[in-house]
Design a protein around this motif. Structure first.
Motif, short mmCIF file in Angstrom:
data_model
loop_
_atom_site.label_atom_id
_atom_site.label_comp_id
_atom_site.label_asym_id
_atom_site.label_seq_id
_atom_site.Cartn_x
_atom_site.Cartn_y
_atom_site.Cartn_z
N SER A 50 -5.10 5.73 26.27
CA SER A 50 -4.01 5.33 25.59
C SER A 50 -5.16 6.83 24.75
N ILE A 51 -3.74 7.52 23.51
CA ILE A 51 -4.73 8.28 22.74
C ILE A 51 -3.87 7.89 21.22
N ARG A 52 -5.29 8.23 20.64
CA ARG A 52 -3.95 8.09 18.84
C ARG A 52 -5.15 9.35 18.25
N ILE A 53 -4.08 10.22 16.81
CA ILE A 53 -5.45 11.15 16.38
C ILE A 53 -6.31 10.55 14.75
N ARG A 54 -6.16 10.05 13.97
CA ARG A 54 -6.59 10.80 13.25
C ARG A 54 -6.53 11.96 11.95
N LEU A 55 -5.38 12.04 11.41
CA LEU A 55 -4.87 12.81 10.71
C LEU A 55 -5.62 13.10 9.50
N SER A 56 -6.08 14.10 8.48
CA SER A 56 -6.57 14.06 6.94
C SER A 56 -6.01 14.97 6.61
N ASN A 57 -5.58 14.87 5.00
CA ASN A 57 -6.17 15.77 4.45
C ASN A 57 -6.88 15.84 2.90
N MET A 100 4.64 11.01 8.02
CA MET A 100 4.42 10.14 6.41
C MET A 100 4.00 11.41 5.09
N ILE A 101 4.05 10.80 4.49
CA ILE A 101 2.47 12.02 3.41
C ILE A 101 1.69 11.42 2.96
N LEU A 102 0.83 12.13 3.39
CA LEU A 102 -0.28 11.55 3.39
C LEU A 102 -1.24 12.03 2.00
N PRO A 103 -1.88 11.25 1.37
CA PRO A 103 -1.80 11.72 -0.32
C PRO A 103 -3.31 12.60 0.07
N PRO A 104 -3.67 13.42 -0.87
CA PRO A 104 -4.97 14.23 -0.90
C PRO A 104 -5.98 13.25 -1.37
N GLY A 105 -7.16 13.82 -0.51
CA GLY A 105 -8.49 12.96 -0.32
C GLY A 105 -8.46 12.04 0.78
N GLU A 106 -7.19 12.43 1.29
CA GLU A 106 -7.33 10.52 1.86
C GLU A 106 -6.58 11.04 4.03
N GLU A 107 -7.44 10.25 4.80
CA GLU A 107 -7.21 10.68 6.57
C GLU A 107 -7.01 9.10 6.99
N PRO A 112 -1.64 4.29 18.35
CA PRO A 112 -2.15 4.86 19.40
C PRO A 112 -0.92 4.59 20.77
N VAL A 113 -0.32 5.83 21.59
CA VAL A 113 0.39 5.72 22.56
C VAL A 113 -0.79 5.53 23.60
N LEU A 114 0.22 4.74 24.43
CA LEU A 114 -0.36 4.93 26.45
C LEU A 114 0.27 5.76 26.31
N LEU A 115 -1.08 7.19 26.89
CA LEU A 115 -0.80 7.96 28.24
C LEU A 115 -2.47 8.35 28.61
N PRO A 116 -2.25 8.11 30.25
CA PRO A 116 -2.53 7.70 30.94
C PRO A 116 -3.60 9.86 31.07
N VAL A 117 -4.92 10.00 30.68
CA VAL A 117 -5.31 11.56 30.53
C VAL A 117 -7.00 11.18 31.66
N PHE A 177 -5.11 22.21 10.94
CA PHE A 177 -4.52 21.72 9.91
C PHE A 177 -4.16 20.03 10.32
N GLY A 178 -4.47 19.38 9.27
CA GLY A 178 -3.90 18.01 9.04
C GLY A 178 -4.86 17.31 10.41
N ILE A 179 -5.68 18.02 11.22
CA ILE A 179 -6.18 17.26 11.94
C ILE A 179 -7.99 16.39 11.76
N ARG A 180 -8.50 15.28 12.15
CA ARG A 180 -10.26 15.17 11.84
C ARG A 180 -10.78 15.07 13.24
N SER A 181 -9.27 14.46 14.24
CA SER A 181 -10.03 13.43 15.71
C SER A 181 -9.13 13.51 16.69
N ILE A 182 -9.12 13.87 17.47
CA ILE A 182 -8.43 12.98 19.16
C ILE A 182 -9.10 12.38 19.48
#
Length: 403
Positions: A50-57, A100-107, A112-117, A177-182
């Motif tokens: 599975s994969i998920r992404i930490r979005l960041s502002n 979504m609209i990610l507020p300033p200073g937040e992550e 998660p999505v099922l995605l074999p890799v 932009f907008g990504i902290r980690s995958i």
């Protein structure tokens, strides 16, 4: 570990960062765009489910709208998500919503999505920032090995330099932009290396080259980059430079949060200290000049924090900087030599200095490895340092595992 319903088995899946870079405060050299779509591709090095992404502002001054988030796995590079080479494509949601609209200073973490890799496959993440966007927080780097980033507006593909002042000034040719980690959920336990440091780490030439070597012959080895341009071990950002916001809190203040807050690395490569030597009198107050004892004390704190968190410290020697911003005095060089002598007494160390110093004058960078300012390293230096690092890293894991 979470137990199954009957309690007889344990789910060994854990989330691990297969791509992660430090989000920096790029407000002085931020980005502006309209209905921007960002597409980033990187080489994954861990088998997962599975994969998920930490979005960041983080460092955002305005809310950041995010929509049309998709992730794709492929064996070869692709230009678009409709390309026939795409093996798997998934649409991602955020709290079950398509955007979504990610507020300033937040992550925020995506669902998660099922995605074999598999290790060696390419992962591509695509997302849209609808409307007019002014982005001040981003990940910036120089090395193509860290990721290939493309941008699109309504009229088609646009160069990073058109939307980002950091890219236009070549301060960071690549911006994300907008990504902290995958992160990937895997039943395997990878070997994780956290690279902590200043711009020499942040630029990514040796970190990216090391990631490439991992992908070529060391599946299951991961690296995440916690480098900040201008960062110092002992002092917070305190410079007359217009880039001062980027330089961040002192290494000894940000270390545990940045390195350990959401991941537990096996090894922490500590490559910092050069800015403690070159900044005083060059934008920062001369009163912030450090002695060898003070800088060694700061590096000791970083090593102790690493061990306290159950990881192995791997300090790197400080590379030469004579001639940077017309620095010619021997006092700073003497401090560098003393600090490097201490580092070479550690159980493990990476001798970056020995890799890149001139054969004719050890206080200078070899011209072949100089990006042009007598301090920062180029891609060739990254290859040399990464080649030196691989056996050191393997030795650490073999020795510590045997113990």
């Amino acid at each position: 570990m979470q137990k199954s319903i009957n309690g007889s088995m344990q789910d060994r899946r854990r989330w691990y960062p297969v791509w992660r870079c430090h989000v920096q405060d790029y407000a002085p050299i931020g980005a502006s765009a309209s209905d921007l779509t960002q597409q980033m591709t990187f080489q994954n090095n861990l088998d997962g489910e599975s994969i998920r992404i930490r979005l960041s502002n983080l460092y955002g001054k305005e809310p950041l709208p995010i929509s049309n988030l998709q992730v794709m796995v492929s064996e070869e590079p692709v230009n678009s998500f409709t390309n026939e080479k795409a093996d798997i494509v998934r649409t991602m949601t955020i709290h079950s919503s398509p955007g979504m609209i990610l507020p300033p200073g937040e992550e925020c973490m995506t669902d998660p999505v099922l995605l074999p890799v598999k290790a060696g496959e390419l992962v591509t993440v695509k997302m849209t920032f609808p409307g007019e966007c002014h982005i001040s927080g981003c990940c910036g780097f120089h090395s193509d090995n860290i990721g290939n980033v493309m941008f699109f507006e309504k009229k088609g593909r646009v160069k990073a330099a058109k939307i980002s002042r950091a890219a236009a000034r070549n301060f960071s040719p690549h911006v994300v932009f907008g990504i902290r980690s995958i992160e990937v959920a895997s039943r395997e336990k990878p070997v994780i290396l956290a690279a902590f440091g200043d711009s020499i780490v942040q630029q990514g030439y040796w970190a990216g080259a090391l990631q490439r070597r991992f992908a070529e012959s060391m599946p299951g080895w991961l690296l995440y980059n916690e480098g900040i341009s201008g960062n110092r071990v002992l002092y917070d950002n305190h410079s007359s430079s217009n880039l001062n916001p980027i330089f961040g809190k002192a290494g000894i203040r940000r270390f545990e949060t940045d390195v350990f807050s959401s991941c537990h690395p096996d090894i922490v490569l500590i490559a910092e200290g050069v800015n403690d030597l070159v900044h005083p009198g060059n934008g920062s107050p001369i009163s912030e000049t450090v002695t060898a004892e003070e800088l060694i004390g700061g590096l000791k704190k970083l090593c102790c924090m690493t061990e306290k968190n159950g990881s192995i410290p791997l300090p790197a020697t400080i590379s030469p900087f004579l001639g940077y911003n017309e620095i010619e005095d021997g006092q700073r060089e003497e401090v560098r030599q003393q600090v490097n002598h201490w580092i070479r007494q550690m159980p493990y160390f990476l001798d970056v200095d020995a890799c890149v110093r001139s054969r004719f004058d050890a206080s200078c960078l070899d011209a072949a490895y100089d990006i042009g300012d007598h301090l920062h390293l180029n891609a060739l230096a990254g290859d040399v340092i990464s080649e030196e690092a691989v056996p050191v890293l393997k030795k650490i894991i073999e020795k510590e595992t045997a113990a």
